[in-house]
Enzyme design. Structure first.
Site, PDB file in Angstrom:
ATOM      1  N   CYS A  98     -23.786  34.326  53.496  1.00 29.33           N
ATOM      2  CA  CYS A  98     -23.589  33.625  54.753  1.00 29.33           C
ATOM      3  C   CYS A  98     -24.395  32.337  54.964  1.00 29.33           C
ATOM      4  CB  CYS A  98     -24.022  34.749  55.845  1.00 29.33           C
ATOM      5  SG  CYS A  98     -23.406  36.234  55.664  1.00 29.33           S
TER       6      CYS A  98
ATOM      7  N   LYS B  13     -18.661  30.242  48.853  1.00 32.05           N
ATOM      8  CA  LYS B  13     -18.873  29.370  47.868  1.00 32.05           C
ATOM      9  C   LYS B  13     -20.139  29.942  46.657  1.00 32.05           C
ATOM     10  CE  LYS B  13     -19.132  25.756  45.465  1.00 32.05           C
ATOM     11  NZ  LYS B  13     -17.805  25.495  44.529  1.00 32.05           N
TER      12      LYS B  13
ATOM     13  N   GLU C  59      -9.680  29.518  33.587  1.00 29.36           N
ATOM     14  CA  GLU C  59     -10.177  28.758  34.532  1.00 29.36           C
ATOM     15  C   GLU C  59      -8.974  28.061  35.314  1.00 29.36           C
ATOM     16  OE1 GLU C  59     -12.456  28.323  36.392  1.00 29.36           O
ATOM     17  OE2 GLU C  59     -12.154  26.361  37.253  1.00 29.36           O
TER      18      GLU C  59
ATOM     19  N   ASN D 216     -28.930  36.845  56.344  1.00 26.85           N
ATOM     20  CA  ASN D 216     -28.025  36.729  54.840  1.00 26.85           C
ATOM     21  C   ASN D 216     -28.485  37.553  53.678  1.00 26.85           C
ATOM     22  OD1 ASN D 216     -26.380  35.752  53.098  1.00 26.85           O
ATOM     23  ND2 ASN D 216     -27.801  34.000  52.321  1.00 26.85           N
ATOM     24  N   GLY D 217     -27.741  38.543  53.278  1.00 26.95           N
ATOM     25  CA  GLY D 217     -28.188  39.498  52.160  1.00 26.95           C
ATOM     26  C   GLY D 217     -27.688  40.859  52.315  1.00 26.95           C
TER      27      GLY D 217
ATOM     28  N   GLU E 150      -7.198  31.567  43.314  1.00 21.27           N
ATOM     29  CA  GLU E 150      -8.292  31.626  44.575  1.00 21.27           C
ATOM     30  C   GLU E 150      -7.843  30.554  45.668  1.00 21.27           C
ATOM     31  OE1 GLU E 150     -12.313  30.406  43.779  1.00 21.27           O
ATOM     32  OE2 GLU E 150     -11.482  29.124  42.275  1.00 21.27           O
TER      33      GLU E 150
ATOM     34  N   ARG F 139     -19.980  28.587  52.980  1.00 24.54           N
ATOM     35  CA  ARG F 139     -20.704  29.902  52.536  1.00 24.54           C
ATOM     36  C   ARG F 139     -20.152  31.179  53.173  1.00 24.54           C
ATOM     37  NH1 ARG F 139     -25.861  28.612  50.329  1.00 24.54           N
ATOM     38  NH2 ARG F 139     -26.590  30.853  51.226  1.00 24.54           N
TER      39      ARG F 139
ATOM     40  N   LYS G  85      -8.237  29.150  39.366  1.00 24.53           N
ATOM     41  CA  LYS G  85      -8.023  27.918  40.542  1.00 24.53           C
ATOM     42  C   LYS G  85      -6.974  28.115  41.242  1.00 24.53           C
ATOM     43  CE  LYS G  85     -11.232  26.505  40.873  1.00 24.53           C
ATOM     44  NZ  LYS G  85     -12.180  27.207  39.669  1.00 24.53           N
TER      45      LYS G  85
ATOM     46  N   HIS H  53       1.147  40.370  22.238  1.00 28.34           N
ATOM     47  CA  HIS H  53       0.792  41.701  22.277  1.00 28.34           C
ATOM     48  C   HIS H  53       1.029  42.365  23.419  1.00 28.34           C
ATOM     49  CE1 HIS H  53      -0.966  41.092  18.107  1.00 28.34           C
ATOM     50  NE2 HIS H  53      -1.040  39.758  18.651  1.00 28.34           N
TER      51      HIS H  53
ATOM     52  N   TRP I 296     -19.851  36.074  56.145  1.00 27.70           N
ATOM     53  CA  TRP I 296     -18.923  36.337  55.158  1.00 27.70           C
ATOM     54  C   TRP I 296     -19.302  37.780  55.053  1.00 27.70           C
ATOM     55  CZ3 TRP I 296     -19.534  38.580  49.953  1.00 27.70           C
ATOM     56  CH2 TRP I 296     -18.343  38.555  49.351  1.00 27.70           C
TER      57      TRP I 296
HETATM   58  C1  AGP Z   1     -14.965  29.346  41.380  1.00 24.70           C
HETATM   59  O1  AGP Z   1     -14.046  28.415  41.597  1.00 24.70           O
HETATM   60  C2  AGP Z   1     -15.294  30.409  42.076  1.00 24.70           C
HETATM   61  N1  AGP Z   1     -15.851  29.649  43.534  1.00 24.70           N
HETATM   62  C3  AGP Z   1     -16.424  31.366  41.727  1.00 24.70           C
HETATM   63  O2  AGP Z   1     -15.889  32.059  40.694  1.00 24.70           O
HETATM   64  C4  AGP Z   1     -17.851  30.641  41.302  1.00 24.70           C
HETATM   65  O3  AGP Z   1     -17.799  29.897  39.841  1.00 24.70           O
HETATM   66  C5  AGP Z   1     -18.726  32.006  40.925  1.00 24.70           C
HETATM   67  O4  AGP Z   1     -18.970  32.476  41.961  1.00 24.70           O
HETATM   68  C6  AGP Z   1     -19.875  31.369  40.342  1.00 24.70           C
HETATM   69  O5  AGP Z   1     -20.681  30.740  41.030  1.00 24.70           O
HETATM   70  P1  AGP Z   1     -22.095  29.894  40.660  1.00 24.70           P
HETATM   71  O6  AGP Z   1     -21.682  28.893  39.414  1.00 24.70           O
HETATM   72  O7  AGP Z   1     -22.643  29.057  41.961  1.00 24.70           O
HETATM   73  O8  AGP Z   1     -23.052  30.880  40.109  1.00 24.70           O
END
Ligand code: AGP
Length: 614
Positions: A2, A609, A487, A101-102, A494, A27, A491, A510, A75
């Site tokens: 958050c 994020k 990756e 936050n937590g 998400e 966030r 992308k 396989h 969040w």
């Molecule tokens: C990547 O596009 C995502 N937002 C997510 O997988 C991110 O890479 C992951 O949460 C790790 O975050 P960090 O690099 O800040 O530790």
């Protein structure tokens, strides 16, 4: 995770809190709220579901005057997004307000005890127990007690993680904040003070910041601030200066932060490399490693720890380190390492990779490694973040703030730093000066080569539009480009919500190839490298079953257009560095498909994020 922003000073709090929420919205963005202590000592408390815009509209109708307050964008962890579950949370008397936050791990036990004492809860969240614990503590500390006494007393009962901001209508002109494992930093203004989850909410107001450490609490008033430790003893903290500028957190003409950050790749590469190439010696200048040459010369095993995109960067780093330095390396999800660490000893180096430096699983994994007395290195983008400060050694990316939830420029920067680290270790062992120079010289060409790839963005836009209606995709790559395939799939998943799976190309036969039907789209990474012929075979296997193939290939390769349906080209580069270029078309591909599908690219559903909860 958050976002928390709080303010105390001489200006009206509300505009500052709202602006801070907009900066922190990446966030978490399922609900938001403010609590502002107005001039007559009452608290204006407004919350809403949805984005910060919804809150701003509500506040335009119901403005709140006051010069100190707290605000939160959520969040959800415990309790669905709703007004009742939005922060700040209040106590029974509606006089204590908390933004958190937590995760409060023992909240159920605490809530039951508080309810037995007559406290009435209004939400399903874990966070609300903090408001009632402080309410109860205020009674315990008595009329002579202070709000900060009560917050300290309340936090004694809490197990779990928190970054909190607290105000009370009965304690005018005082803001109390505290942290344990969830980031919180103070902004030091001229007669005004701030506390926020990260620096993006402070940059417009002050560059002077103080990072709180775990189990520290700060009391802020219009006259100043004091930081105390868990024993309530004053702690002297260093005031640090933020780098960067407000422009870093603006879109600068782009439609989305993600688009802007994809196009920052050349600058990000320059920043990662700058001052770190020793051409004559054919090695990298990395002060954190240079200061530990003796210890690192004993390393015979490297473990990369990370999550998500950073995990895929670790997979590339593994190949780099093993090829250049001959050191066995493995990549472990931090969330797994914490509970099942592989055998460790003092010859093991644990490397945490994290853009935010606040990912809870990666932070806890680093702590677990330190408990095993293992040397730790962090590759982190956010300066002063928890992982950067807790790892034994650190290398910053200097990529600047990455606001888009989907990581793009940070991944490129991580790969550049990992190549420098691999050269550094290689030259400590058997890597020749000529090979070291060759890699470093090519690395210094990549900003220009990345610009060439980005110049083809409109062509990739056209290509992507032709794939935007598909709901299922494969991404396939070999060796250095297998992690890039993973990756690329992430992308697309998400930000466009299409289903995409990344595989090592050799794995297709396989099982997964059973899914290929007429028109099934696959993106195949096929640069001119040591496994190019095998990648061409993969394309033939897909085409033989009616699949549709977008190939990423090296410019000048005219053959591949005869077998693939579409081709995106990258300039020729060394195989070991090719992921830095091959990922850019995939970032653009995902971006343009999501844009065509009308998705909320910078704030995708359900995501945040940085995942600062476990
Ligand atoms: C990547 O596009 C995502 N937002 C997510 O997988 C991110 O890479 C992951 O949460 C790790 O975050 P960090 O690099 O800040 O530790």
């Amino acid at each position: 995770m958050c976002g928390i922003i709080s303010y105390i000073g001489k200006r009206e709090a509300l505009p500052i809190l709202l602006d801070g929420l907009y900066r922190l919205e990446y966030r978490g963005y399922d609900s938001a709220g403010v609590a502002v202590v107005n001039h007559d000592g009452n608290v204006g408390h407004i919350r809403t579901t949805g984005r910060v815009d919804e809150l701003a509209s509500l506040l335009a109708e119901h403005p709140i005057q006051g010069s100190f307050g707290i605000a939160h964008t959520r969040w959800a962890t415990h309790g669905a997004p709703s007004v009742a579950n939005a922060h700040p949370h209040a106590d029974c008397k509606n006089s204590v307000f908390v933004a958190h936050n937590g995760i409060i791990e023992n909240y159920a036990h605490l809530r039951a005890a508080l309810e037995r004492e007559g406290h009435k809860f209004a939400s399903e969240t874990d966070s609300e127990v903090l408001a009632h614990l402080i309410e109860r503590a205020l009674v315990l500390v008595g009329s002579a007690g202070t709000l900060d006494d009560a917050v300290s007393e309340a936090l004694r009962h809490v197990q779990g993680t928190y970054g909190i901001a607290v105000v009370s209508s009965r304690h005018p002109e005082k803001l109390v904040v505290a942290r344990r494992s969830s980031p919180l930093l103070l902004g030091i203004g001229d007669g005004e003070f701030f506390a926020a989850s990260d620096s993006s909410a402070l940059l417009r107001h002050t560059r002077r910041i103080v990072y709180l450490d775990d189990n520290e609490l700060a009391v802020l008033t219009p006259k100043g601030y004091e930081v105390r430790n868990i024993r309530r003893k004053p702690v002297t903290k260093q005031v640090e200066l933020l780098t960067g500028s407000p422009a870093d957190i603006e879109k600068n003409g782009h439609d989305h932060f993600m688009e802007k950050e994809i196009h920052e790749a050349p600058e990000v590469l320059r920043n990662a490399i700058r001052g770190r190439v020793l051409h004559a010696e054919g090695t990298a200048k990395l002060s954190a490693l240079d200061a530990s040459v003796e210890k690192l010369s004993q390393i015979n095993h490297i473990i990369f720890l990370s999550q998500g995109t950073s995990y895929y960067a670790g997979l590339v780093g593994k190949y780099m380190i093993e090829e250049l330095a001959g050191i066995p390396a493995e990549v472990v999800y931090a969330s797994e390492f914490r509970y099942a660490p592989p055998p460790l000893n003092e010859q093991t180096l644990v490397v945490a990779i994290s853009q935010s430096g606040e990912t809870a699983d990666t932070l806890e994994a680093i702590r677990e490694a330190k408990r095993h007395h293992v040397p730790t290195l962090a590759i982190v983008n956010v300066v002063g973040s928890s992982i950067a400060r807790e790892a034994g050694m650190g290398i910053y990316n200097y990529a600047g703030p990455e606001i888009g939830v989907a990581s793009t420029k940070a991944f490129i920067s991580q790969l550049a730093v990992l190549s420098l680290v691999a050269v550094w270790f290689g030259r400590q062992r058997n890597l020749s000066v000529s090979r070291g120079r060759e890699i470093l010289e090519e690395l210094q060409q990549l900003p220009h080569k990345a610009e060439k790839v980005l110049s083809m963005a409109s062509r990739i836009h056209t290509l992507a539009d032709g794939y935007a209606s598909h709901e299922h995709f494969f991404f396939l790559g070999r060796k250095y480009n297998w992690p890039v395939a993973l990756e690329g799939a992430l992308k697309l998943k998400e930000i466009s919500y299409a289903h995409a799976e990344g595989y090592a190309s050799g794995e297709m036969k396989h099982g997964p190839i059973a899914l290929i039907t007429s028109g099934f789209p696959s993106v195949v990474l096929a640069p001119s490298d040591s496994v190019y012929e095998k990648s061409v075979s993969t394309i033939h296997e897909l085409k033989a079953r009616g699949g549709k193939v977008l190939a990423v290939a090296t410019e000048g390769n005219t053959e591949i257009a005869k077998i693939a349906d579409d081709v995106a080209h990258i300039p020729q580069t060394l195989e070991i560095l090719s992921p830095i270029l091959t990922v850019i078309p995939l970032q653009l591909f995902a971006y343009f498909i999501a844009k065509k599908r009308g998705c909320d690219i910078d704030k995708p559903r359900n995501l945040a994020k940085s995942v600062t909860v476990e």
